[in-house]
Scaffold this active site. Structure first.
Site, PDB file in Angstrom:
ATOM      1  NE  ARG A 133     -26.257  -4.205  -4.088  1.00 53.18           N
ATOM      2  CZ  ARG A 133     -26.091  -3.002  -4.621  1.00 53.18           C
ATOM      3  NH1 ARG A 133     -24.834  -2.372  -3.743  1.00 53.18           N
ATOM      4  NH2 ARG A 133     -25.413  -3.113  -5.796  1.00 53.18           N
TER       5      ARG A 133
ATOM      6  CB  SER B 139     -26.682  -7.240  -9.338  1.00 54.97           C
ATOM      7  OG  SER B 139     -25.392  -6.145  -9.379  1.00 54.97           O
TER       8      SER B 139
ATOM      9  CD  GLU C 190     -29.164  -6.106  -5.347  1.00 52.25           C
ATOM     10  OE1 GLU C 190     -30.731  -6.347  -5.920  1.00 52.25           O
ATOM     11  OE2 GLU C 190     -27.889  -5.984  -5.236  1.00 52.25           O
TER      12      GLU C 190
HETATM   13  P1  FAD Z   1     -39.477  -1.965  -5.198  1.00 55.21           P
HETATM   14  O1  FAD Z   1     -38.641  -2.674  -6.493  1.00 55.21           O
HETATM   15  O2  FAD Z   1     -40.132  -1.523  -6.187  1.00 55.21           O
HETATM   16  O3  FAD Z   1     -39.123  -2.257  -3.875  1.00 55.21           O
HETATM   17  C1  FAD Z   1     -37.860  -3.410  -3.832  1.00 55.21           C
HETATM   18  C2  FAD Z   1     -38.476  -3.455  -2.282  1.00 55.21           C
HETATM   19  O4  FAD Z   1     -38.478  -2.555  -1.465  1.00 55.21           O
HETATM   20  C3  FAD Z   1     -39.129  -4.183  -1.689  1.00 55.21           C
HETATM   21  O5  FAD Z   1     -39.010  -5.367  -0.861  1.00 55.21           O
HETATM   22  C4  FAD Z   1     -40.762  -3.487  -1.582  1.00 55.21           C
HETATM   23  O6  FAD Z   1     -41.793  -3.494  -0.922  1.00 55.21           O
HETATM   24  C5  FAD Z   1     -39.931  -1.838  -0.619  1.00 55.21           C
HETATM   25  N1  FAD Z   1     -40.343  -1.037  -0.517  1.00 55.21           N
HETATM   26  C6  FAD Z   1     -39.591  -0.537  -1.626  1.00 55.21           C
HETATM   27  N2  FAD Z   1     -40.844   1.510  -1.760  1.00 55.21           N
HETATM   28  C7  FAD Z   1     -40.817   1.188  -0.594  1.00 55.21           C
HETATM   29  C8  FAD Z   1     -41.364   2.513   0.889  1.00 55.21           C
HETATM   30  N3  FAD Z   1     -41.293   3.252   0.474  1.00 55.21           N
HETATM   31  N4  FAD Z   1     -41.499   1.831   2.170  1.00 55.21           N
HETATM   32  C9  FAD Z   1     -40.847   0.147   2.622  1.00 55.21           C
HETATM   33  N5  FAD Z   1     -41.136  -0.377   1.515  1.00 55.21           N
HETATM   34  C10 FAD Z   1     -40.555  -0.290   0.090  1.00 55.21           C
HETATM   35  N6  FAD Z   1     -29.176  -0.888  -7.267  1.00 55.21           N
HETATM   36  C11 FAD Z   1     -28.556  -1.043  -6.836  1.00 55.21           C
HETATM   37  O7  FAD Z   1     -27.796  -0.829  -5.037  1.00 55.21           O
HETATM   38  N7  FAD Z   1     -26.941  -0.184  -7.737  1.00 55.21           N
HETATM   39  C12 FAD Z   1     -26.856  -0.914  -8.169  1.00 55.21           C
HETATM   40  O8  FAD Z   1     -26.172  -0.476  -9.068  1.00 55.21           O
HETATM   41  C13 FAD Z   1     -28.764  -0.854  -8.671  1.00 55.21           C
HETATM   42  N8  FAD Z   1     -28.753  -0.826 -10.220  1.00 55.21           N
HETATM   43  C14 FAD Z   1     -29.734  -1.306 -11.309  1.00 55.21           C
HETATM   44  C15 FAD Z   1     -29.938  -1.819 -12.470  1.00 55.21           C
HETATM   45  C16 FAD Z   1     -30.902  -2.177 -13.195  1.00 55.21           C
HETATM   46  C17 FAD Z   1     -30.633  -2.410 -14.900  1.00 55.21           C
HETATM   47  C18 FAD Z   1     -32.020  -2.672 -12.352  1.00 55.21           C
HETATM   48  C19 FAD Z   1     -33.048  -3.053 -13.280  1.00 55.21           C
HETATM   49  C20 FAD Z   1     -31.698  -2.303 -10.966  1.00 55.21           C
HETATM   50  C21 FAD Z   1     -30.586  -2.119 -10.035  1.00 55.21           C
HETATM   51  N9  FAD Z   1     -30.550  -2.375  -9.077  1.00 55.21           N
HETATM   52  C22 FAD Z   1     -30.101  -0.966  -8.093  1.00 55.21           C
HETATM   53  C23 FAD Z   1     -31.938  -2.407  -8.159  1.00 55.21           C
HETATM   54  C24 FAD Z   1     -32.751  -1.075  -7.864  1.00 55.21           C
HETATM   55  O9  FAD Z   1     -32.486  -0.151  -8.457  1.00 55.21           O
HETATM   56  C25 FAD Z   1     -32.889  -0.923  -6.535  1.00 55.21           C
HETATM   57  O10 FAD Z   1     -33.030  -1.376  -5.652  1.00 55.21           O
HETATM   58  C26 FAD Z   1     -33.835   0.054  -6.036  1.00 55.21           C
HETATM   59  O11 FAD Z   1     -33.758   1.138  -4.997  1.00 55.21           O
HETATM   60  C27 FAD Z   1     -35.421  -0.302  -5.841  1.00 55.21           C
HETATM   61  O12 FAD Z   1     -36.329   0.771  -6.627  1.00 55.21           O
HETATM   62  P2  FAD Z   1     -37.722   0.728  -6.406  1.00 55.21           P
HETATM   63  O13 FAD Z   1     -39.022   1.357  -5.817  1.00 55.21           O
HETATM   64  O14 FAD Z   1     -37.905   0.049  -7.927  1.00 55.21           O
HETATM   65  O15 FAD Z   1     -37.848  -0.586  -5.797  1.00 55.21           O
HETATM   66  N1  EPU Z   2     -17.219  -9.931 -13.452  1.00 50.60           N
HETATM   67  C1  EPU Z   2     -17.039 -11.043 -14.702  1.00 50.60           C
HETATM   68  N2  EPU Z   2     -17.955 -11.131 -15.354  1.00 50.60           N
HETATM   69  C2  EPU Z   2     -18.999 -10.768 -15.236  1.00 50.60           C
HETATM   70  C3  EPU Z   2     -19.238  -9.751 -14.205  1.00 50.60           C
HETATM   71  C4  EPU Z   2     -18.455  -9.125 -13.641  1.00 50.60           C
HETATM   72  O1  EPU Z   2     -15.884 -11.454 -14.587  1.00 50.60           O
HETATM   73  O2  EPU Z   2     -19.901 -11.398 -16.423  1.00 50.60           O
HETATM   74  C5  EPU Z   2     -16.150  -9.440 -12.907  1.00 50.60           C
HETATM   75  C6  EPU Z   2     -15.059  -8.251 -14.035  1.00 50.60           C
HETATM   76  O3  EPU Z   2     -13.421  -8.673 -13.126  1.00 50.60           O
HETATM   77  C7  EPU Z   2     -15.741  -6.787 -13.004  1.00 50.60           C
HETATM   78  C8  EPU Z   2     -16.451  -7.368 -11.852  1.00 50.60           C
HETATM   79  O4  EPU Z   2     -16.628  -8.910 -12.068  1.00 50.60           O
HETATM   80  O5  EPU Z   2     -14.289  -5.810 -12.970  1.00 50.60           O
HETATM   81  C9  EPU Z   2     -16.798  -5.979 -11.160  1.00 50.60           C
HETATM   82  O6  EPU Z   2     -18.369  -5.631 -12.307  1.00 50.60           O
HETATM   83  P1  EPU Z   2     -18.713  -4.796 -12.045  1.00 50.60           P
HETATM   84  O7  EPU Z   2     -18.179  -3.178 -11.470  1.00 50.60           O
HETATM   85  O8  EPU Z   2     -19.573  -4.881 -12.963  1.00 50.60           O
HETATM   86  O9  EPU Z   2     -19.860  -4.970 -10.391  1.00 50.60           O
HETATM   87  P2  EPU Z   2     -20.456  -5.491  -9.677  1.00 50.60           P
HETATM   88  O10 EPU Z   2     -19.409  -6.110  -8.694  1.00 50.60           O
HETATM   89  O11 EPU Z   2     -20.867  -7.081 -10.640  1.00 50.60           O
HETATM   90  C10 EPU Z   2     -21.803  -4.053  -8.557  1.00 50.60           C
HETATM   91  C11 EPU Z   2     -23.209  -4.342  -8.225  1.00 50.60           C
HETATM   92  C12 EPU Z   2     -24.110  -3.041  -8.989  1.00 50.60           C
HETATM   93  C13 EPU Z   2     -23.597  -1.476  -8.956  1.00 50.60           C
HETATM   94  C14 EPU Z   2     -21.576  -2.278  -9.640  1.00 50.60           C
HETATM   95  C15 EPU Z   2     -20.989  -1.119  -9.346  1.00 50.60           C
HETATM   96  C16 EPU Z   2     -23.759  -6.287  -6.628  1.00 50.60           C
HETATM   97  C17 EPU Z   2     -24.531  -7.233  -6.355  1.00 50.60           C
HETATM   98  N3  EPU Z   2     -23.648  -5.033  -7.567  1.00 50.60           N
HETATM   99  O12 EPU Z   2     -21.722  -5.422  -9.403  1.00 50.60           O
HETATM  100  O13 EPU Z   2     -25.338  -2.924  -8.398  1.00 50.60           O
HETATM  101  O14 EPU Z   2     -23.749  -1.471 -10.464  1.00 50.60           O
HETATM  102  O15 EPU Z   2     -21.638  -3.234  -8.170  1.00 50.60           O
HETATM  103  O16 EPU Z   2     -20.629   0.093  -8.501  1.00 50.60           O
HETATM  104  O17 EPU Z   2     -22.812  -4.692  -5.259  1.00 50.60           O
HETATM  105  C18 EPU Z   2     -27.765  -3.803  -7.906  1.00 50.60           C
HETATM  106  O18 EPU Z   2     -27.194  -3.747  -7.473  1.00 50.60           O
HETATM  107  O19 EPU Z   2     -28.930  -4.141  -8.984  1.00 50.60           O
HETATM  108  C19 EPU Z   2     -26.591  -3.218  -9.590  1.00 50.60           C
HETATM  109  C20 EPU Z   2     -26.497  -3.005 -10.262  1.00 50.60           C
END
Ligand code: FAD
Ligand code: EPU
Length: 339
Positions: free
Chosen positions: A164, A238, A334
């Site tokens: 991240r 997250s 994050e």
């Molecule tokens: P924004 O929210 O618009 O911007 C994020 C940051 O990047 C800000 O600081 C912004 O200024 C900067 N930025 C954006 N575009 C640019 C650009 N072109 N140049 C320079 N800076 C820029 N993230 C994960 O890593 N893994 C996941 O599994 C994951 N799951 C998600 C699930 C849900 C339901 C949601 C809502 C979010 C999740 N995220 C996850 C977080 C998010 O999807 C990512 O961080 C994604 O890359 C953000 O993209 P965005 O275009 O919406 O960025």
């Molecule tokens: N868990 C709990 N309680 C909860 C949630 C999770 O006990 O309420 C425990 C469970 O044991 C579970 C483990 O945590 O198995 C891991 O949970 P999960 O698989 O949902 O993954 P995470 O570590 O919580 C990370 C990323 C996610 C990404 C998933 C899958 C971060 C901060 N988050 O979540 O990214 O989708 O792994 O790879 O690293 C995001 O960045 O926005 C995001 C959703």
């Protein structure tokens, strides 16, 4: 012609659905418009916020500056033997790009299916899920340097990707706008199925030799079961990073809580599941005013409707305090906090 609007609501531009305003708002469809924009010293000196899909930010106040929304489109590809190089504009929707690659048989991104947001934001925090990170498919990106008005190419090494993390969040924060990203994919899949419930879900579907589409669908299915859909309930995924601690710090935690969910993080470090820590503090599924944590995943803070950014931020501070009090571990946000 570049247009700049005044007093624009960002409610539909952030997945938390927070009602905050931008003093000025510009949508960029071509990199040349950035040159045009910053030729005017007024915009150069003004506070600015780069916006993609708004899926990783929390607006805690109106933004008294210029919001620059990236809408640069286009996907191109080049194939050389089994290697595929795909280049996409920063404004392409990440999941549309994943689907494009899966449909064309370009392997590497399938585990990153259904992550919201734009292509341009993907390198910022080195998006990751299900055992794959952006860095695994990243070739290079083109970024506009605000101070000089020139475009620069960043290689993978230049980006210094970590969990991240990237140079764009670190020492170069606020200095560059990513306009396109190039990915290195393959015509020969090298599936990564070990993470989470992927294998289990494939088995449940009777699939022993999965295709890219199978893996993409299974990952999407698992995600939908855990994460709230931002189109119905505001969230930014997250809210905190999973904390990475030393073996010395981990020892006493494991002794007091033998069931602590943890993973090896290399160099003797240990990654803790922040969702587990938060759940143990009693926050899972709890509603506090208009905000709360998600019932299936305590790491996700939600807007139940009408929440202010300050309210969500306040809840996140309470969670940080209680996790620290119970486990002695500091959670770091994050999500990008925008003031
Ligand atoms: P924004 O929210 O618009 O911007 C994020 C940051 O990047 C800000 O600081 C912004 O200024 C900067 N930025 C954006 N575009 C640019 C650009 N072109 N140049 C320079 N800076 C820029 N993230 C994960 O890593 N893994 C996941 O599994 C994951 N799951 C998600 C699930 C849900 C339901 C949601 C809502 C979010 C999740 N995220 C996850 C977080 C998010 O999807 C990512 O961080 C994604 O890359 C953000 O993209 P965005 O275009 O919406 O960025
Ligand atoms: N868990 C709990 N309680 C909860 C949630 C999770 O006990 O309420 C425990 C469970 O044991 C579970 C483990 O945590 O198995 C891991 O949970 P999960 O698989 O949902 O993954 P995470 O570590 O919580 C990370 C990323 C996610 C990404 C998933 C899958 C971060 C901060 N988050 O979540 O990214 O989708 O792994 O790879 O690293 C995001 O960045 O926005 C995001 C959703």
């Amino acid at each position: 012609m570049l247009q700049i609007q005044e007093n624009v609501s960002l409610k539909n531009f952030n997945t938390f659905g927070i009602d905050a305003n931008a003093r000025y708002f510009a949508e960029i469809s071509h990199a040349d418009e950035l040159t045009e924009l910053f030729a005017d010293p007024i915009w150069l000196s003004m506070p600015r916020l780069i916006l993609g899909g708004g899926s990783n930010m929390l607006m805690v106040a109106d933004f008294n500056g210029l919001v620059i929304r990236l809408n640069i489109r286009g996907i191109e590809h080049r194939i050389s033997h089994n290697d595929v190089f795909v280049e996409a504009g920063a404004g392409e929707v990440w999941n549309d790009l994943v689907n494009y690659c899966v449909d064309h048989g370009y392997a590497g991104m399938e585990n990153l299916s259904l992550i919201p947001g734009s292509v341009g934001a993907s390198p910022i925090q080195n998006i990751g899920a299900y055992g794959v990170e952006l860095k695994d498919v990243f070739e290079s990106c083109q970024a506009f340097e605000i101070a000089s008005g020139s475009l620069k190419t960043f290689t993978k090494e230049d980006c210094r990707f970590g969990y991240r993390e990237s140079v764009f969040k670190g020492e170069l924060a606020g200095q560059y706008i990513i306009v396109s990203v190039k990915f290195h994919l393959s015509l020969v899949p090298n599936f990564n199925l070990k993470y989470g419930a992927i294998e289990q879900e494939l088995a449940a579907r009777g699939i022993s030799e999965p295709t890219l589409k199978d893996v993409s669908q299974v990952v999407s299915h698992i995600r939908v079961s855990k994460l709230p859909d931002p189109s119905t309930i505001g969230n930014a995924g997250s809210f905190f990073k999973n904390p990475v601690i030393t073996a010395e710090e981990f020892g006493p935690i494991q002794q007091n809580h033998p069931d602590v969910v943890h993973y090896p993080a290399g160099d003797g470090l240990v990654k803790l599941a922040a969702g587990w820590l938060i759940e143990q503090c009693g926050w899972k599924g709890k509603t506090v005013g208009n905000t709360g944590t998600w019932k299936n995943q305590a790491l996700v803070l939600v807007n139940h409707g009408g929440a202010t950014g300050e309210e969500v931020y306040g809840l996140s501070s309470q969670i940080i305090d209680s996790v620290y009090t119970k486990f002695g571990v500091t959670l770091h946000r994050e999500v990008n906090i925008v003031k």
